[in-house]
Design an enzyme around this catalytic site. Structure first.
Site, short mmCIF file in Angstrom:
data_model
loop_
_atom_site.label_atom_id
_atom_site.label_comp_id
_atom_site.label_asym_id
_atom_site.label_seq_id
_atom_site.Cartn_x
_atom_site.Cartn_y
_atom_site.Cartn_z
N GLU A 117 9.09 13.96 17.16
CA GLU A 117 9.50 14.80 15.18
C GLU A 117 8.77 15.72 14.60
OE1 GLU A 117 8.51 10.86 13.08
OE2 GLU A 117 9.97 10.94 12.26
N GLU A 165 9.06 1.21 11.47
CA GLU A 165 10.14 1.75 11.59
C GLU A 165 9.56 3.54 11.83
OE1 GLU A 165 11.79 4.32 10.68
OE2 GLU A 165 12.24 4.12 8.92
N LYS A 177 0.92 -1.08 -0.44
CA LYS A 177 -0.11 0.56 0.46
C LYS A 177 1.03 1.43 -0.13
CE LYS A 177 -1.89 3.29 1.75
NZ LYS A 177 -2.08 4.03 2.18
N CYS A 180 12.94 10.22 7.83
CA CYS A 180 12.53 9.30 9.98
C CYS A 180 13.86 9.25 10.33
CB CYS A 180 12.38 8.31 9.25
SG CYS A 180 13.62 6.82 8.19
P1 NAD Z 1 0.82 8.35 8.07
O1 NAD Z 1 1.92 7.42 9.48
O2 NAD Z 1 -0.12 8.17 8.63
O3 NAD Z 1 1.29 6.90 7.23
C1 NAD Z 1 2.14 6.41 6.66
C2 NAD Z 1 1.62 4.87 5.77
O4 NAD Z 1 0.47 4.76 6.80
C3 NAD Z 1 0.59 5.86 5.08
O5 NAD Z 1 0.81 4.72 3.67
C4 NAD Z 1 -0.89 5.73 5.48
O6 NAD Z 1 -2.20 5.80 4.27
C5 NAD Z 1 -0.57 4.81 5.85
N1 NAD Z 1 -1.80 4.68 6.78
C6 NAD Z 1 -2.52 5.49 7.44
N2 NAD Z 1 -3.25 5.02 8.26
C7 NAD Z 1 -3.72 4.19 8.35
C8 NAD Z 1 -4.61 2.87 8.83
N3 NAD Z 1 -4.64 3.47 9.76
N4 NAD Z 1 -3.90 1.91 8.54
C9 NAD Z 1 -3.01 1.36 8.39
N5 NAD Z 1 -2.23 2.29 7.51
C10 NAD Z 1 -2.57 3.26 7.58
O7 NAD Z 1 2.33 9.28 8.51
P2 NAD Z 1 1.45 10.66 7.68
O8 NAD Z 1 0.46 10.86 8.94
O9 NAD Z 1 1.48 10.97 6.34
O10 NAD Z 1 2.69 11.35 8.22
C11 NAD Z 1 2.30 12.03 9.63
C12 NAD Z 1 3.84 11.56 10.45
O11 NAD Z 1 4.51 10.45 10.58
C13 NAD Z 1 4.59 12.86 9.94
O12 NAD Z 1 5.11 14.19 10.22
C14 NAD Z 1 6.41 12.00 10.84
O13 NAD Z 1 6.13 12.34 12.13
C15 NAD Z 1 5.55 10.60 10.41
N6 NAD Z 1 6.20 9.71 9.27
C16 NAD Z 1 7.59 9.06 9.28
C17 NAD Z 1 8.02 8.33 8.68
C18 NAD Z 1 9.44 7.64 8.70
O14 NAD Z 1 9.92 7.19 7.53
N7 NAD Z 1 9.56 7.08 9.73
C19 NAD Z 1 7.55 8.63 7.15
C20 NAD Z 1 6.13 9.53 7.14
C21 NAD Z 1 5.56 10.16 8.28
#
Ligand code: NAD
Length: 492
Positions: free
Chosen positions: A383, A251, A176, A285
């Site tokens: 973060e 992660e 996904k 990250c």
């Molecule tokens: P997120 O965790 O919401 O999204 C990451 C992935 O998870 C996306 O593919 C998203 O569609 C999916 N996702 C979202 N809700 C889900 C659910 N309920 N069940 C399963 N999958 C789901 O991250 P975000 O909202 O895009 O970003 C928010 C914060 O997260 C950022 O500001 C940052 O601090 C952190 N982040 C960290 C990383 C990393 O590399 N560790 C990457 C992106 C974001």
């Protein structure tokens, strides 16, 4: 989000076929805020279909020799290199990152496929020695169908990082991609098919997190989950995995510190800190988002940082300047809110909104450095995921360790010193999955095991560890007759 007119909708990739969905979502170009693409909005039905396709392909793929699987991975890497310019262009438009960074990401994506093609053939089990009356050995067996939820910050790199080892050991995948930046992962899937990956081995279902993501995490047909993203969503994914009794690797980012000792080579420190701050607009990250500096060199380092950041060029990713936009209006609002909260205590020492001009369209945020932050403040603990640095001053090594380990995270740390004993001491004491000495790798090369301590998550990606993560160990035990029982052999 869904709409009718406009560009053709990019479909899901399920069972080797392009699969359309009833709805779609818009993907914006963060450099301009304009429409970039329209993508299929997969949901529970498409996840179901993808899991079934992966299950159907599973036996055929896992029973291929490692050499045969490796050949397909190697060809995928070659096709990524063939299309490197196109992939980099796509990634730069989709994420807003400067083109040179997108090119580097595409090269690393190719390298993941090449690396796992090479090492999987040397990924043996063990023979257990000298057992009394038994011969025993271990086999690495794939889980079966693995689920992968990818974030928007490094779609090419992280997509390849999670997919290549899982495929190499014989799993079939349901992936996904992130809704903010799904395009390059969809393209990599097409390239893998072109490289000869059998239909159903790799299935891609773009969609929203709460729909396709949640359906994938909860699906009873998934045997292992890999998640990269935020802490709250990681916790939901882990809970869903626990309900199905399947392992998950998480992660979840970090608040990674540079620890600068008085004998550090500032000629090395300054460009590295600047690069770690600006890379991908701080949406990494493993971003080096905290600078912990010894009091003796603090003022000199701040002066040099100020000078280095004064010439940062900000603009659209494809223009390939130093700093691109943030991924979305939502991320811009989030970063702005955190910076405003801290600015209520003290103005940024370097840069900051309103002081550094940014392009009028798109989701730009300028480099911003807060000095001598309260270690308990949000900006020092959480973060930000933007080009924002929080600086603290320490007087001795013990204080540096306490500050460095003073957040809930533990992904990466850097130690800057010429003293070998201090470097070893800090490398041992810092709570982080990777520690760099006189360098900063933001995760480093594909060979380096990578993953979190504490709230940065668990499980390991990259290196040989990723192969082990994507396998389960089977122990095979065969009774062998004692020497005296073997016909024609004399007992001793
Ligand atoms: P997120 O965790 O919401 O999204 C990451 C992935 O998870 C996306 O593919 C998203 O569609 C999916 N996702 C979202 N809700 C889900 C659910 N309920 N069940 C399963 N999958 C789901 O991250 P975000 O909202 O895009 O970003 C928010 C914060 O997260 C950022 O500001 C940052 O601090 C952190 N982040 C960290 C990383 C990393 O590399 N560790 C990457 C992106 C974001």
């Amino acid at each position: 989000m869904a709409s009718q007119a406009g560009p053709a909708v990019r479909p899901c990739l399920i069972g080797g076929d392009a699969v359309a969905t009833a709805g779609s979502f818009d993907v914006l170009d963060p450099s301009t805020g304009g429409l970039l693409a329209r993508v299929a909005r997969g949901g529970a039905a498409e996840i179901d279909q993808a899991v079934a396709a992966a299950r159907a392909a599973s036996r055929g793929w896992r029973e291929r020799s490692a050499e045969a699987r490796a050949a397909v991975l190697r060809r995928t890497g070659a096709l990524i290199r063939r299309d490197l310019d196109d992939l980099a262009d796509l990634e730069s438009h989709d994420t807003g990152k400067p083109l040179a960074q997108a090119r580097a990401d595409a090269g690393v994506a190719a390298r993941y496929f090449e690396y796992y093609a090479s090492v999987v053939e040397a990924f043996f089990g063990h023979t257990l020695p000298d057992l009394d009356g038994y011969l025993a050995w271990t086999r690495h067996e794939p889980y079966g169908v693995t689920g992968h939820i990818i974030p928007w910050n490094y779609p090419l790199q992280i997509g390849a990082r999670t997919m290549a080892p899982a495929l190499a050991v014989g799993n079939c995948l349901v992936v996904k991609p992130a809704e903010e930046a799904p395009l390059s992962v969809l393209r990599m899937g097409e390239l893998a098919l072109e490289a000869g990956l059998p239909p159903g081995v790799l299935n891609l279902v773009p969609g929203l997190g709460a729909e396709a993501g949640a359906a994938l995490a909860a699906h009873p047909g998934i045997d292992h989950l890999s998640f990269i993203g935020s802490v709250p969503v990681g916790a939901e994914v882990a809970a869903a995995a626990a309900r199905n009794i399947v392992p998950a690797s998480l992660e979840l980012g970090g608040k990674s510190p540079h620890v600068v000792l008085p004998d550090a080579d500032l000629d090395l420190v300054v460009p590295t800190v600047v690069r770690a701050l600006l890379q991908n607009a701080g949406q990494t990250c493993s971003a080096g988002s905290r600078l912990l500096v010894h009091a003796e060199v603090h003022e000199e380092l701040m002066g040099r940082l100020d000078a280095a950041l004064s010439s940062v060029r900000i603009g659209p990713g494809p223009q390939d300047l130093d700093l691109g936009p943030l991924i979305s209006a939502r991320q811009l609002a989030r970063v702005s809110a955190m910076v405003e909260t801290e600015s209520g205590t003290a103005a940024p020492r370097i840069g900051g909104p309103g002081r550094v001009p940014t392009p009028p369209e798109g989701f730009y945020f300028p480099p911003t450095v807060f000095d001598r932050v309260d270690p308990g403040a949000e900006i020092a603990r959480e973060e930000v995921f933007g080009p924002v640095l929080a600086t603290s001053v320490f007087k001795d090594t013990a204080e540096a360790i306490a500050l460095a380990n003073g957040t809930a995270y533990g992904l990466i740390a850097a130690v800057w010193t010429r003293d070998l004993d201090t470097a070893h001491h800090l490398a041992t004491e810092l709570r982080a999955g990777q520690v760099y000495v006189n360098s900063y790798g933001a995760g480093g090369g594909v060979e380096l095991p990578f993953g979190g301590f504490a709230k940065s998550g668990y499980g390991r990606e990259k290196g040989f560890e990723a192969l082990a993560e994507m396998c389960q160990t089977k122990t095979v035990v065969v009774r062998v007759p004692p020497r005296g029982e073997v016909p024609g052999q004399v007992a001793r």
